[in-house]
Design a protein around this motif. Structure first.
Motif, mmCIF file in Angstrom:
data_model
loop_
_atom_site.group_PDB
_atom_site.id
_atom_site.type_symbol
_atom_site.label_atom_id
_atom_site.label_comp_id
_atom_site.label_asym_id
_atom_site.label_seq_id
_atom_site.Cartn_x
_atom_site.Cartn_y
_atom_site.Cartn_z
ATOM 1 N N ALA A 75 90.615 -11.651 30.838
ATOM 2 C CA ALA A 75 89.368 -11.824 31.578
ATOM 3 C C ALA A 75 89.068 -13.315 31.735
ATOM 4 C CB ALA A 75 88.230 -11.126 30.838
ATOM 5 N N VAL A 76 88.215 -13.653 32.697
ATOM 6 C CA VAL A 76 87.893 -15.070 32.929
ATOM 7 C C VAL A 76 87.159 -15.653 31.724
ATOM 8 C CG1 VAL A 76 87.832 -15.056 35.451
ATOM 9 C CG2 VAL A 76 85.776 -14.402 34.152
ATOM 10 N N ASP A 77 87.263 -16.963 31.568
ATOM 11 C CA ASP A 77 86.553 -17.666 30.500
ATOM 12 C C ASP A 77 87.033 -17.321 29.094
ATOM 13 O OD1 ASP A 77 84.944 -19.244 32.035
ATOM 14 O OD2 ASP A 77 83.317 -17.769 32.128
ATOM 15 N N ARG A 78 88.265 -16.820 28.977
ATOM 16 C CA ARG A 78 88.732 -16.516 27.626
ATOM 17 C C ARG A 78 90.054 -17.197 27.337
ATOM 18 N NH1 ARG A 78 86.496 -10.304 27.420
ATOM 19 N NH2 ARG A 78 85.278 -10.823 29.241
ATOM 20 N N TYR A 79 90.174 -17.735 26.130
ATOM 21 C CA TYR A 79 91.471 -18.230 25.664
ATOM 22 C C TYR A 79 92.055 -17.152 24.758
ATOM 23 C CZ TYR A 79 95.130 -21.123 23.626
ATOM 24 O OH TYR A 79 96.346 -21.609 23.226
ATOM 25 N N HIS A 80 93.091 -16.519 25.277
ATOM 26 C CA HIS A 80 93.766 -15.403 24.612
ATOM 27 C C HIS A 80 94.797 -16.015 23.669
ATOM 28 C CE1 HIS A 80 95.780 -11.572 24.246
ATOM 29 N NE2 HIS A 80 95.379 -11.064 25.391
ATOM 30 N N VAL A 81 94.934 -15.482 22.469
ATOM 31 C CA VAL A 81 95.960 -16.049 21.568
ATOM 32 C C VAL A 81 97.131 -15.089 21.344
ATOM 33 C CG1 VAL A 81 94.475 -17.750 20.450
ATOM 34 C CG2 VAL A 81 94.644 -15.439 19.476
ATOM 35 N N TRP A 82 97.172 -13.998 22.121
ATOM 36 C CA TRP A 82 98.370 -13.160 22.199
ATOM 37 C C TRP A 82 98.945 -12.763 20.850
ATOM 38 C CZ3 TRP A 82 98.775 -10.946 26.686
ATOM 39 C CH2 TRP A 82 98.240 -11.615 27.805
ATOM 40 N N HIS A 83 98.111 -12.126 20.034
ATOM 41 C CA HIS A 83 98.691 -11.516 18.827
ATOM 42 C C HIS A 83 99.728 -10.483 19.271
ATOM 43 C CE1 HIS A 83 99.246 -9.857 14.928
ATOM 44 N NE2 HIS A 83 98.757 -8.694 15.276
ATOM 45 N N LEU A 84 99.389 -9.743 20.312
ATOM 46 C CA LEU A 84 100.305 -8.739 20.850
ATOM 47 C C LEU A 84 100.347 -8.845 22.367
ATOM 48 C CD1 LEU A 84 99.079 -5.741 18.660
ATOM 49 C CD2 LEU A 84 101.346 -6.781 18.525
ATOM 50 N N TYR A 85 101.518 -8.580 22.918
ATOM 51 C CA TYR A 85 101.671 -8.513 24.369
ATOM 52 C C TYR A 85 101.984 -7.051 24.693
ATOM 53 C CZ TYR A 85 102.942 -9.567 29.157
ATOM 54 O OH TYR A 85 102.979 -9.594 30.521
ATOM 55 N N VAL A 86 101.007 -6.377 25.294
ATOM 56 C CA VAL A 86 101.081 -4.927 25.458
ATOM 57 C C VAL A 86 101.140 -4.568 26.938
ATOM 58 C CG1 VAL A 86 99.921 -2.734 24.974
ATOM 59 C CG2 VAL A 86 99.786 -4.609 23.314
ATOM 60 N N ILE A 87 102.228 -3.924 27.331
ATOM 61 C CA ILE A 87 102.339 -3.456 28.714
ATOM 62 C C ILE A 87 102.081 -1.942 28.745
ATOM 63 C CG2 ILE A 87 103.973 -5.261 29.391
ATOM 64 C CD1 ILE A 87 106.235 -3.147 29.172
ATOM 65 N N GLN A 88 101.887 -1.414 29.946
ATOM 66 C CA GLN A 88 101.750 0.041 30.100
ATOM 67 C C GLN A 88 102.796 0.518 31.092
ATOM 68 O OE1 GLN A 88 97.843 1.738 30.545
ATOM 69 N NE2 GLN A 88 96.868 -0.165 29.881
ATOM 70 N N VAL A 89 103.483 1.598 30.696
ATOM 71 C CA VAL A 89 104.498 2.197 31.570
ATOM 72 C C VAL A 89 104.351 3.722 31.546
ATOM 73 C CG1 VAL A 89 106.269 0.386 31.331
ATOM 74 C CG2 VAL A 89 106.149 2.220 29.636
ATOM 75 N N GLY A 90 104.918 4.367 32.555
ATOM 76 C CA GLY A 90 104.870 5.830 32.617
ATOM 77 C C GLY A 90 105.957 6.471 31.759
ATOM 78 N N ASN A 91 107.031 5.729 31.492
ATOM 79 C CA ASN A 91 108.163 6.282 30.725
ATOM 80 C C ASN A 91 108.333 5.531 29.403
ATOM 81 O OD1 ASN A 91 108.922 3.921 32.043
ATOM 82 N ND2 ASN A 91 111.036 4.553 32.358
ATOM 83 N N ARG A 92 107.277 5.572 28.606
ATOM 84 C CA ARG A 92 107.224 4.777 27.387
ATOM 85 C C ARG A 92 108.372 5.065 26.419
ATOM 86 N NH1 ARG A 92 102.914 4.603 23.529
ATOM 87 N NH2 ARG A 92 103.187 6.826 23.218
ATOM 88 N N ASP A 93 108.639 6.350 26.177
ATOM 89 C CA ASP A 93 109.647 6.680 25.166
ATOM 90 C C ASP A 93 111.033 6.212 25.607
ATOM 91 O OD1 ASP A 93 107.538 7.687 23.828
ATOM 92 O OD2 ASP A 93 108.034 9.804 24.131
#
Ligand SMILES: *Cc1c(COP(=O)(O)O)cnc(C)c1O
Length: 362
Positions: free
Chosen positions: A271-289
């Motif tokens: 989101a705007v105005d935020r400094y993210h420190v990326w403890h985790l980088y999480v994507i979303q997919v339809g074929n997760r497994d």
């Protein structure tokens, strides 16, 4: 080539001399219990008046709740999608967690859904700066003021993250940090801390962690044993000096992941105005497994944070929640995958991960 999810060995190799010297200093002084100098360093880093070292992030949450007087009959609003420790802190203080769904874009607690969860028993809100991104603190603090609620920030994944230029851990009445080894700022064992500007609260939390005592063998109430070990504090003081550089590298990795993956999966939004420190980088997919199997087959570590939303996890079944009330968190739980994220990833590691994800992600 193997790509680790976190790589504490690679990190240690970059700071070995500093860490070994710091640990040797503790061994020579035999100051094994308490870490006052790290507490001072960390309070200054966050910009809080006080920092109290405790045994873990879970204890930081539990003792903050207790120190603020929360207990049986009280409700504390928190995120449906967080590590269970956030809710445990509430439960272990004797209060009841009340879960709120997350925003589909940021995956952070949705401030627009908080007011509907408030009852006459609500005493506090415990927002979580999940994955390293600050929760939307302006509306959260506004709701808290309007309804006279306490705010306990869960900063376990967000050391050094900022919201509108201000560090997380300076918004609420208390802010809870974990220094579990895999966190952005990790000890060599369990450790945690509470930051606060409230001197009385800091004193109370310190007493809770030291058997209800401020003066030796005078016990004013029943506390527990939860203090930060001297060795952990020494390690953390060394690592704190490197934290901003590590956060910067995490941001570089995240930016490259997003650039390389945004056309094949849902990449995380900051989101705007935020400094993210990326403890985790999480994507979303339809074929997760399928994606996770493909990553594992290619020696790339991955994870799910978290596979089951807390309202429908067995530990909280007694609260009677159902998945329909948490459509975003519950649907997301089947689609999310966390990719390797740490400051010692090389550019080659990052390109390898992107290439392997691209082979199967849909
Ligand atoms: C790690 C974590 C905690 C708990 O910290 P511990 O030090 O492992 O007890 C609490 N909340 C969140 C969001 C976490 O990620």
């Amino acid at each position: 080539m193997k790509v680790n999810f976190v790589d504490l060995k690679a990190q240690y190799d970059t700071i070995r001399d500093e860490v070994d010297t710091a640990i040797q200093g503790v061994l020579d002084s035999c100051a094994f219990i308490n870490s006052r100098s790290f507490e001072a360093n960390f309070a200054a880093y966050i910009g809080a008046a006080h920092c109290v070292g405790v045994g873990s992030g879970t204890d930081a949450l539990t003792l903050s709740m207790k120190g603020l007087g929360l207990g049986p009959g009280d409700e504390v609003i928190t995120a449906a999608n967080t590590f269970i420790a956030t809710a445990e802190g509430i439960s272990l203080a004797g209060a009841t967690p009340v879960f709120v769904d997350c925003d589909p874009e940021t995956y952070l607690i949705d401030p627009g859904k908080i007011e509907a969860a408030i009852t006459e028993k609500t005493r506090a809100i415990a927002p979580v700066h999940l994955y390293g991104q600050p929760a939307d603190m302006d509306p959260i603090m506004e709701i808290a003021r309007k309804h006279d609620l306490l705010v306990i920030e869960d900063c376990a994944q967000a050391h050094g993250a900022t919201y509108k230029g201000r560090k997380v851990g300076t918004f609420g009445h208390a802010a809870c940090f974990s220094f579990y080894p895999g966190k952005n700022l990790g000890a060599y064992g369990d450790a945690g801390a509470v930051c606060t500007n409230d001197e009385e609260l800091a004193g109370k939390i310190r007493m809770y962690g030291d058997h209800g005592s401020a003066v030796k063998y005078r016990h004013d109430f029943v506390g527990t044993n939860s203090r930060m070990d001297g060795i952990q504090g020494a390690v953390l003081s060394v690592k704190l000096r490197h934290l901003d550089a590590w956060s910067k590298r995490r941001n570089e990795v995240a930016a490259r992941y997003t650039e390389g993956l945004q056309d094949v999966c849902v990449t995380p939004r900051t989101a705007v105005d935020r400094y993210h420190v990326w403890h985790l980088y999480v994507i979303q997919v339809g074929n997760r497994d399928e994606l996770m199997k493909h990553l594992t087959d290619n020696d790339i570590a991955c994870g799910i944070h978290y596979p089951v939303a807390l309202p429908v996890t067995p530990a909280y079944a007694h609260l009677g929640y159902t998945a329909e009330h948490f459509p975003v968190a519950c649907a997301g739980a089947d689609r999310i995958v966390s990719l390797p994220m740490h400051a010692d990833l090389t550019d080659e590691d990052v390109e390898l991960v992107i290439g392997v994800v691209r082979e199967v992600a849909k």
